[in-house]
Design a protein around this motif. Structure first.
Motif, PDB file in Angstrom:
ATOM      1  N   CYS A 245     -58.065  28.015 -43.067  1.00 20.63           N
ATOM      2  CA  CYS A 245     -57.606  26.954 -42.512  1.00 20.63           C
ATOM      3  C   CYS A 245     -56.659  26.085 -43.262  1.00 20.63           C
ATOM      4  CB  CYS A 245     -58.721  25.918 -41.850  1.00 20.63           C
ATOM      5  SG  CYS A 245     -59.707  26.605 -40.560  1.00 20.63           S
ATOM      6  N   GLU A 246     -57.067  25.934 -44.381  1.00 25.61           N
ATOM      7  CA  GLU A 246     -56.186  24.640 -45.257  1.00 25.61           C
ATOM      8  C   GLU A 246     -55.009  25.557 -45.790  1.00 25.61           C
ATOM      9  OE1 GLU A 246     -58.705  24.520 -48.791  1.00 25.61           O
ATOM     10  OE2 GLU A 246     -60.113  23.540 -47.730  1.00 25.61           O
ATOM     11  N   GLU A 249     -52.627  25.474 -42.540  1.00 25.02           N
ATOM     12  CA  GLU A 249     -51.942  24.034 -42.409  1.00 25.02           C
ATOM     13  C   GLU A 249     -50.769  23.956 -43.391  1.00 25.02           C
ATOM     14  OE1 GLU A 249     -54.171  20.088 -43.455  1.00 25.02           O
ATOM     15  OE2 GLU A 249     -54.707  20.759 -41.535  1.00 25.02           O
TER      16      GLU A 249
END
Length: 363
Positions: A245-246, A249
Motif C-alpha cells: 500500500c505504501e 501510494e
C-alpha cells in the motif's frame, strides 16, 4: 538508522558488481581483477579528490593536511577491498606507489596510521558518495537496460558479523541463543541493488533482532532512494500488505514472491497471464496504532502470476508472484522473468559478503 564506524562491508556498495548489459555483465571477481592490475590507487581517477572533498564539506568534516587525509585514505580503502591481498600493509604500499608516481614524498610502510585514519572516515560521507555514484551510474544507463522503461531495484536482506568491540556489542547485540562471551555482534542488512548496473543504491543496517529490525522496516528506511515509476523486486519476506500500500501510494511498484495463502483474498478476474485479486487488509500488526491501521485501505487490487521456473539445482519449481503492476501491456511472462532475475541480487550480496569477510581480517 544506527550510526556506526565504517567497516569494509559498508562501503563496498560503491563498487558495482555488474556494469554492463545483462548478457555481458562481468562478475565481481572479474571487476576486482581488472582493478587489481593497477599497482597504485585505481579509484583516484574514478572517484576524484574534488568529489570526495565536496561530500566532506557538505557534512562539515574538518581534517588536517597530512598523508592519510580522508581522500587518500578512502582511495587506499577501496583499493584494499578489491585487492587479492586485503591487508592494510598492501593498501599502504599502494598509497606509497601512488604518491611516488606523482612526485610526492612517500610515507612509512607501517599500516598503523592508515588503519587509524580509516577508522575516522565518517559513515555519512561514505553513504553520500556511494548513493551519489550509484545514482550517476543509473542515470547514465542506456534505455535498453531498463525494464519496460522503468528502473528496477532488487531489495534483499542478509546479516553480517561485526568486529568484536564494546561499541558494536552495545549497538548490535548477539542473538539471545548465543552463549555469553562467544561469537560476534550480529547486524541485519537490507540493500537496494540496481538490476541494470548492479550498483547498491542504499543500505540500511540495524541490530539482528528486536523492534524495527525487520527487512520491510529497513526497506522503509531507504525510501528516499526510490522514485515514482521504479519497480522493487523482492523475496517472500517483502510480501506485505502494508508495504505494498505504501509503495503504490508513492507510485512505486512491487513484485514479490507469495509467502503464504492469504485469508479473505478473492479473485476478481481470472486471466491467462495473471489473475487480478483483491487482497483484504490483514489484522492490525503489533506495534501499529489503530489510527495508523485505519489509514490503509480495506482492500488492495493486486495481480498474481504463476511462475514455472528452475531452482539453483535446475529442478522444476512452480510458485506464485504477487505484484502491484496492473498494466495489461505487461504480460505475466514478463513479470515472471523479472522475478527470476532477482537471483542476480542474491549472487551480488553473497559475493560482497565473501569479499569483505577477507578484507575485515586484513590488518
Amino acid at each position: 538508522m544506527i550510526t556506526h564506524r565504517i567497516d569494509p562491508s559498508e562501503f563496498i556498495s560503491i563498487v558495482p558488481p555488474r556494469i554492463a548489459a545483462a548478457e555481458s555483465r562481468p562478475s565481481l571477481d572479474q571487476l576486482r581483477a581488472r582493478f587489481a592490475r593497477n599497482d597504485g590507487l585505481p579509484f583516484a581517477d574514478v572517484l576524484t579528490g574534488p568529489r570526495i572533498r565536496q561530500a566532506l564539506d557538505e557534512h562539515g568534516v574538518r581534517y588536517r593536511d597530512r598523508v592519510f587525509d580522508p581522500v587518500t585514505t578512502l582511495w587506499g580503502f577501496l583499493a584494499q577491498v578489491l585487492s587479492d591481498d586485503p591487508s592494510c600493509r598492501d593498501a599502504v604500499a599502494r598509497i606509497i606507489a601512488h604518491r611516488a608516481a606523482g612526485g610526492l614524498e612517500t610515507c612509512s610502510p607501517n599500516p598503523a596510521s592508515s588503519c587509524n585514519a580509516r577508522g575516522r572516515l565518517p559513515t555519512a560521507v561514505l553513504r553520500t558518495l556511494a548513493r551519489r555514484t550509484a545514482a550517476e551510474l543509473q542515470a547514465a544507463a542506456a534505455d535498453g537496460w531498463k525494464w519496460n522503461g522503468r528502473d528496477v531495484f532488487i531489495a534483499d536482506g542478509s546479516h553480517v558479523s561485526r568486529p568484536d568491540t564494546p561499541e558494536n556489542q552495545a549497538a548490535y547485540p548477539q542473538p539471545v541463543v548465543q552463549q555469553p562471551g562467544i561469537g560476534f555482534p550480529l547486524a541485519r542488512v537490507a540493500v537496494l541493488l540496481s538490476l541494470a548496473t548492479g550498483a547498491c543504491h542504499d543500505t540500511a543496517i540495524a541490530p539482528y533482532a528486536g523492534k524495527g529490525t525487520g527487512e520491510t522496516t529497513l526497506l522503509r528506511a531507504m525510501d528516499d532512494a526510490l522514485r515514482p515509476g521504479d519497480v522493487i523486486v523482492a523475496d517472500a519476506l517483502f510480501d506485505n500488505y502494508f508495504l505494498a500500500c505504501e509503495l503504490r501510494e508513492r507510485g512505486i511498484e512491487l513484485v514479490a514472491r507469495v509467502q503464504a495463502e492469504r485469508v479473505g483474498t478473492r479473485t476478481v478476474e481470472a486471466r491467462p497471464d495473471g489473475d487480478l485479486i483483491l487482497w483484504r487488509r490483514p489484522n492490525k500488526p503489533r506495534g501499529m496504532t489503530g489510527e495508523e491501521y485505519r489509514r490503509y485501505p480495506k482492500e488492495l487490487l493486486m495481480r498474481q502470476v504463476t511462475v514455472d521456473a528452475r531452482d539453483r539445482d535446475n529442478r522444476a519449481k512452480v510458485f506464485q508472484v504477487v505484484t502491484t503492476i496492473l498494466d495489461a501491456s505487461i504480460d505475466g511472462g514478463q513479470i515472471g522473468d523479472l522475478y527470476e532475475r532477482r537471483w542476480s541480487g542474491e549472487v551480488d550480496v553473497r559475493a560482497i559478503k565473501e569479499k569483505t569477510r577477507g578484507t575485515s581480517r586484513g590488518y
